[in-house]
Design a protein around this motif. Structure first.
Motif, PDB file in Angstrom:
ATOM      1  N   ALA A   1       0.721  -1.185   0.142  1.00  0.00           N
ATOM      2  CA  ALA A   1       0.084  -0.370   0.320  1.00  0.00           C
ATOM      3  C   ALA A   1       1.145   1.355  -0.142  1.00  0.00           C
ATOM      4  O   ALA A   1       1.079   1.785   1.459  1.00  0.00           O
ATOM      5  N   PRO A   2       1.209   1.894  -0.720  1.00  0.00           N
ATOM      6  CA  PRO A   2       2.393   2.705  -1.179  1.00  0.00           C
ATOM      7  C   PRO A   2       1.938   4.572  -0.359  1.00  0.00           C
ATOM      8  O   PRO A   2       3.087   5.243   0.116  1.00  0.00           O
ATOM      9  N   ALA A   3       0.251   4.763  -0.452  1.00  0.00           N
ATOM     10  CA  ALA A   3       0.432   5.220  -0.451  1.00  0.00           C
ATOM     11  C   ALA A   3       0.231   5.620   1.973  1.00  0.00           C
ATOM     12  O   ALA A   3      -0.052   6.630   2.181  1.00  0.00           O
ATOM     13  N   LYS A   4       0.337   4.348   2.595  1.00  0.00           N
ATOM     14  CA  LYS A   4      -0.175   4.149   3.349  1.00  0.00           C
ATOM     15  C   LYS A   4       1.081   3.791   4.376  1.00  0.00           C
ATOM     16  O   LYS A   4       1.583   3.591   5.386  1.00  0.00           O
ATOM     17  N   GLY A   5       1.742   3.674   3.362  1.00  0.00           N
ATOM     18  CA  GLY A   5       3.247   2.912   3.691  1.00  0.00           C
ATOM     19  C   GLY A   5       3.380   1.563   4.133  1.00  0.00           C
ATOM     20  O   GLY A   5       4.152   1.479   5.198  1.00  0.00           O
ATOM     21  N   ARG A   6       2.707   0.798   4.084  1.00  0.00           N
ATOM     22  CA  ARG A   6       2.848  -0.604   4.798  1.00  0.00           C
ATOM     23  C   ARG A   6       3.180  -1.845   3.254  1.00  0.00           C
ATOM     24  O   ARG A   6       2.350  -1.368   2.246  1.00  0.00           O
ATOM     25  N   MET A   7       3.667  -2.805   3.877  1.00  0.00           N
ATOM     26  CA  MET A   7       3.908  -3.478   2.628  1.00  0.00           C
ATOM     27  C   MET A   7       4.444  -5.177   3.753  1.00  0.00           C
ATOM     28  O   MET A   7       4.736  -4.892   4.714  1.00  0.00           O
ATOM     29  N   PHE A   8       2.864  -6.080   3.126  1.00  0.00           N
ATOM     30  CA  PHE A   8       3.182  -7.619   3.570  1.00  0.00           C
ATOM     31  C   PHE A   8       3.247  -8.107   2.192  1.00  0.00           C
ATOM     32  O   PHE A   8       2.876  -8.169   1.576  1.00  0.00           O
ATOM     33  N   PHE A   9       3.642  -9.699   2.667  1.00  0.00           N
ATOM     34  CA  PHE A   9       4.529 -10.452   1.742  1.00  0.00           C
ATOM     35  C   PHE A   9       4.370 -12.167   2.338  1.00  0.00           C
ATOM     36  O   PHE A   9       5.071 -12.176   3.920  1.00  0.00           O
ATOM     37  N   THR A  10       4.723 -12.722   1.920  1.00  0.00           N
ATOM     38  CA  THR A  10       4.399 -14.585   2.536  1.00  0.00           C
ATOM     39  C   THR A  10       6.668 -14.217   2.168  1.00  0.00           C
ATOM     40  O   THR A  10       7.425 -14.201   1.198  1.00  0.00           O
ATOM     41  N   GLY A  11       7.217 -15.059   2.954  1.00  0.00           N
ATOM     42  CA  GLY A  11       8.442 -15.520   2.844  1.00  0.00           C
ATOM     43  C   GLY A  11       8.668 -16.323   2.356  1.00  0.00           C
ATOM     44  O   GLY A  11       7.667 -17.306   1.707  1.00  0.00           O
ATOM     45  N   ALA A  12      10.158 -16.547   1.644  1.00  0.00           N
ATOM     46  CA  ALA A  12      10.386 -18.102   1.143  1.00  0.00           C
ATOM     47  C   ALA A  12      10.054 -19.045   1.713  1.00  0.00           C
ATOM     48  O   ALA A  12       9.532 -20.002   1.115  1.00  0.00           O
ATOM     49  N   ASP A  13       9.770 -19.495   2.949  1.00  0.00           N
ATOM     50  CA  ASP A  13       9.614 -20.230   3.560  1.00  0.00           C
ATOM     51  C   ASP A  13       7.399 -20.457   3.930  1.00  0.00           C
ATOM     52  O   ASP A  13       7.258 -21.344   4.812  1.00  0.00           O
ATOM     53  N   GLY A  14       6.897 -19.073   3.404  1.00  0.00           N
ATOM     54  CA  GLY A  14       4.987 -19.101   3.763  1.00  0.00           C
ATOM     55  C   GLY A  14       4.929 -18.923   4.410  1.00  0.00           C
ATOM     56  O   GLY A  14       3.725 -18.493   4.715  1.00  0.00           O
ATOM     57  N   GLN A  15       5.459 -17.807   5.440  1.00  0.00           N
ATOM     58  CA  GLN A  15       5.155 -17.148   6.815  1.00  0.00           C
ATOM     59  C   GLN A  15       5.258 -16.020   6.707  1.00  0.00           C
ATOM     60  O   GLN A  15       5.885 -15.325   5.888  1.00  0.00           O
ATOM     61  N   SER A  16       4.248 -15.271   7.001  1.00  0.00           N
ATOM     62  CA  SER A  16       3.397 -13.825   6.559  1.00  0.00           C
ATOM     63  C   SER A  16       5.095 -13.422   7.425  1.00  0.00           C
ATOM     64  O   SER A  16       4.575 -13.568   8.383  1.00  0.00           O
ATOM     65  N   VAL A  17       4.918 -11.915   6.751  1.00  0.00           N
ATOM     66  CA  VAL A  17       5.482 -10.536   7.639  1.00  0.00           C
ATOM     67  C   VAL A  17       5.027  -9.393   7.551  1.00  0.00           C
ATOM     68  O   VAL A  17       4.252  -9.225   5.894  1.00  0.00           O
ATOM     69  N   GLU A  18       5.263  -8.426   7.885  1.00  0.00           N
ATOM     70  CA  GLU A  18       5.525  -6.600   7.525  1.00  0.00           C
ATOM     71  C   GLU A  18       6.460  -5.822   7.514  1.00  0.00           C
ATOM     72  O   GLU A  18       7.783  -6.757   8.811  1.00  0.00           O
ATOM     73  N   GLU A  19       6.735  -5.924   6.456  1.00  0.00           N
ATOM     74  CA  GLU A  19       8.396  -5.003   6.468  1.00  0.00           C
ATOM     75  C   GLU A  19       7.413  -3.477   6.655  1.00  0.00           C
ATOM     76  O   GLU A  19       6.641  -2.975   5.889  1.00  0.00           O
TER      77      GLU A  19
END
Length: 265
Positions: free
Chosen positions: A119-137
């Motif tokens: 979400a570029p206007a909110k400055g929030r980034m979420f993704f799944t890592g290579a191991d499948g675990q989700s993180v917020e950067e």
């Protein structure tokens, strides 16, 4: 699939697309056109789509690619593919409300297994890592170096007082009727695939969607939610929401944290 490479590429392309989206968002004016289904499309949708689709095709030339903005991809079929919504929440973008996202996902065997929601206007980034675990950067979102990350997980819901998240642009009586079956402590409204991410971080417990969506709208958020311990099911029979369906159209669905005592439709 090389998940390390995929995560790196999806993250970088989402950031590059986000930069282009924000460049157009900052202009005094931008053109809004209508697609064949009367949904709006802007120069930002098209520019972001080119960045992402060109990048994915260069890095993963043998992988089926489905993207919202390229109608010729919608007739392709398979149960394993990359799927893109370069700008989910176009109405939020047009009205300058900020709740829009870049979405890239991998579907394997009909299940979204990896994804990024930015979400570029909110400055929030979420993704799944290579191991499948989700993180917020968090941090500066450098294209080549991942910043500080926080592992995210769904809430342990209190069914006597649930936190519900619902759509800003698509709220209707049928949605309100279903929400009325639950004991609700509070409600949040959010645009685009951010609703999945709010459940993934434990900021909300349940998101019912009684309205039309397409697989590119949901795949990345679904992957992030699964990687945080949540899930998405069909509204009608509570069976898993699967991908690779005819025309890539979704039925109504419920995204939720597993501790929610789900009610029948």
């Amino acid at each position: 699939m090389d998940y390390e490479k995929l995560t790196r590429v999806m993250r970088r392309l989402s950031l590059e697309a986000g930069d282009k989206i924000m460049e157009i968002y900052g202009r005094d004016d931008f053109d809004v056109k209508s697609k064949s289904d009367d949904s709006p499309v802007t120069a930002a949708d098209e520019a972001a789509d080119k960045i992402i689709s060109d990048g994915l095709r260069a890095e993963f030339p043998d992988m089926l690619l489905i993207t919202e903005e390229q109608a010729d991809t919608h007739s392709a079929t398979g149960d394993t593919f990359l799927i893109v919504d370069p700008l989910d929440g176009t109405k939020e973008f047009i009205h300058r409300r900020g709740d829009f996202t870049v979405n890239i996902a991998l579907v394997e065997g009909g299940v979204p297994t990896r994804g990024v929601v930015y979400a570029p206007a909110k400055g929030r980034m979420f993704f799944t890592g290579a191991d499948g675990q989700s993180v917020e950067e968090t941090g500066d979102f450098d294209k080549d170096t991942v910043g500080p990350m926080k592992v995210i997980s769904v809430s342990n819901p209190d069914n006597s007082g649930l936190m519900v998240v619902a759509s800003k642009s698509h709220r209707d009586q049928a949605t309100d009727d279903y929400i009325g079956k639950y004991n609700v402590k509070d409600m949040k409204s959010a645009g685009s695939s951010l609703k999945f991410c709010l459940i993934a971080t434990g900021e909300a417990d349940i998101y019912p969607r009684v309205g039309r969506t397409m697989e590119w709208d949901t795949a990345a958020g679904h992957a992030v939610l699964k990687g945080a311990g949540g899930d998405v099911i069909r509204f009608d029979d509570h069976s898993p929401l699967t991908y690779g369906k005819a025309d890539y159209a979704n039925p109504f669905f419920i995204a939720y944290a597993p501790g929610v005592d789900l009610k029948k439709a």
